[in-house]
Design an enzyme around this catalytic site. Structure first.
Site, PDB file in Angstrom:
ATOM      1  N   LYS A 175       4.407   6.557 -11.892  1.00 32.91           N
ATOM      2  CA  LYS A 175       4.443   6.086 -13.271  1.00 32.91           C
ATOM      3  C   LYS A 175       5.326   4.854 -13.327  1.00 32.91           C
ATOM      4  CE  LYS A 175       5.745   7.367 -17.934  1.00 32.91           C
ATOM      5  NZ  LYS A 175       6.142   8.437 -18.842  1.00 32.91           N
ATOM      6  N   LYS A 228      -0.218   5.818 -13.366  1.00 38.70           N
ATOM      7  CA  LYS A 228      -0.151   5.393 -14.758  1.00 38.70           C
ATOM      8  C   LYS A 228       0.680   4.146 -14.876  1.00 38.70           C
ATOM      9  CE  LYS A 228       1.917   6.870 -18.994  1.00 38.70           C
ATOM     10  NZ  LYS A 228       2.898   7.709 -19.573  1.00 38.70           N
TER      11      LYS A 228
END
Ligand code: PBG
Length: 303
Positions: A175, A228
């Site tokens: 992330k 992400k």
């Protein structure tokens, strides 16, 4: 001869749960996406189900916030209440809950503070408590998005010792600290009150680090791993897909959605043609599952 196709089974639809009743407020920076109270969340899940979208990702915006984010494990919290109601109305809907403290802390950071920095190890038991409380409310999969080290292990141990050995963990493993989360932070009211998330989220320049982060989550017991955002990180999705045989999830985040919406509204882009091209490219890069705010629009078109 088409090599890549996206099915409605690949899509996970994010939802924002708030306390109260009769609430359905559109998020101004995310047209078409709402903050909703439980009964409206259930209605939207019924619509999703009727369109073939069988999995949702829950975020909660609590009544009150404090230093440690204690509303995250309140059994009466919006995520817990939404999970109970969704599973009652649609027992086969796969309910995923995002596990993080940033929506629940008064300072908006993803963990507890020690001075001006987030304290990794003090945050772990709190995340584990939140995850357990979601599972006890009926959540099928927990998805830690906080990016603390060793949180997958802490959550796995807490779920196992309570007998939830079969509940999978979908780890937000790679992330990145990203500008593309801007609209989400409006939606979840979770922008940090000072500083940024760069001490725990990743530098967009790094791909080897992404592999290390994914490997660490796998070693700790992750069942699905996530990259992400998606669109600026297609190479990372491919690299992760090539290093593991676990399912790979990609999060087509808020900013990626809102850019398309805004350009479409101005008449500069064809919204659904663009959304389709984006989702196809994420799948082609190697994602098995895609979290997207466009899920219902795409499902409508596929249907
Ligand atoms: C919580 C969390 C965030 C997102 C998902 N979980 C925000 C952040 O890290 O700041 C972003 C999702 C999106 O932009 O759609 N940590």
């Amino acid at each position: 001869m088409r090599e890549t196709s996206v099915s409605v089974d690949d899509l996970i639809y994010p939802l924002f749960a708030v306390p109260g009743s009769g609430v359905r407020d559109e998020i101004s920076s995310m047209p078409g996406i709402h903050r909703q109270s439980v009964e409206n969340i259930v209605k939207e899940c019924e619509l999703a189900w009727s369109l073939g979208v069988k999995s949702v990702l829950l975020f909660g915006i609590p009544e009150t916030k404090d230093e440690i984010g204690s509303s995250a494990w309140d059994p009466k919290g919006p995520v817990q209440q939404a999970a109970i109601a969704i599973k009652k109305a649609l027992p086969d809907m796969v309910v995923v809950a995002d596990v993080c403290l940033c929506e629940y802390t008064s300072h908006g950071h993803c963990g507890v503070l020690d001075g001006d920095t987030v304290h990794n190890d003090k945050t772990l038991p709190l995340l584990a408590k939140a995850a357990l409380s979601y599972v006890e409310a009926g959540v099928d999969i927990v998805a830690p998005s906080d990016m603390m080290d060793f949180r997958v292990k802490a959550i796995r141990e807490s779920l196992d010792s309570a007998g939830h050995t079969n509940t999978p963990i979908m780890a937000y493993s790679a992330k990145y600290a990203s500008a593309f989360y801007g609209p989400f932070r409006d939606a979840a009211d979770s922008a940090p009150s000072f500083g940024d998330r760069k001490s725990y989220q990743m530098d967009s320049a790094n791909i080897l680090e992404a592999i290390r982060e994914v490997q660490q989550d796998i070693d700790e017991g992750a069942d699905l791993v996530m990259v992400k955002p998606a669109l600026s990180y297609l190479d990372v999705i491919r690299a992760v897909k090539d290093m593991t045989n676990l399912p790979v999830v990609a999060y087509n985040v808020s900013g990626e959605y809102s850019m398309v919406k805004a350009a479409a509204k101005a008449g500069w882009l064809d919204e659904m043609a663009t959304a389709n091209e984006i989702i196809t490219s994420i799948k082609r890069a190697g994602a098995d599952l895609i979290i997207t705010y466009h899920a219902l629009d795409l499902a409508r078109q596929m249907g």
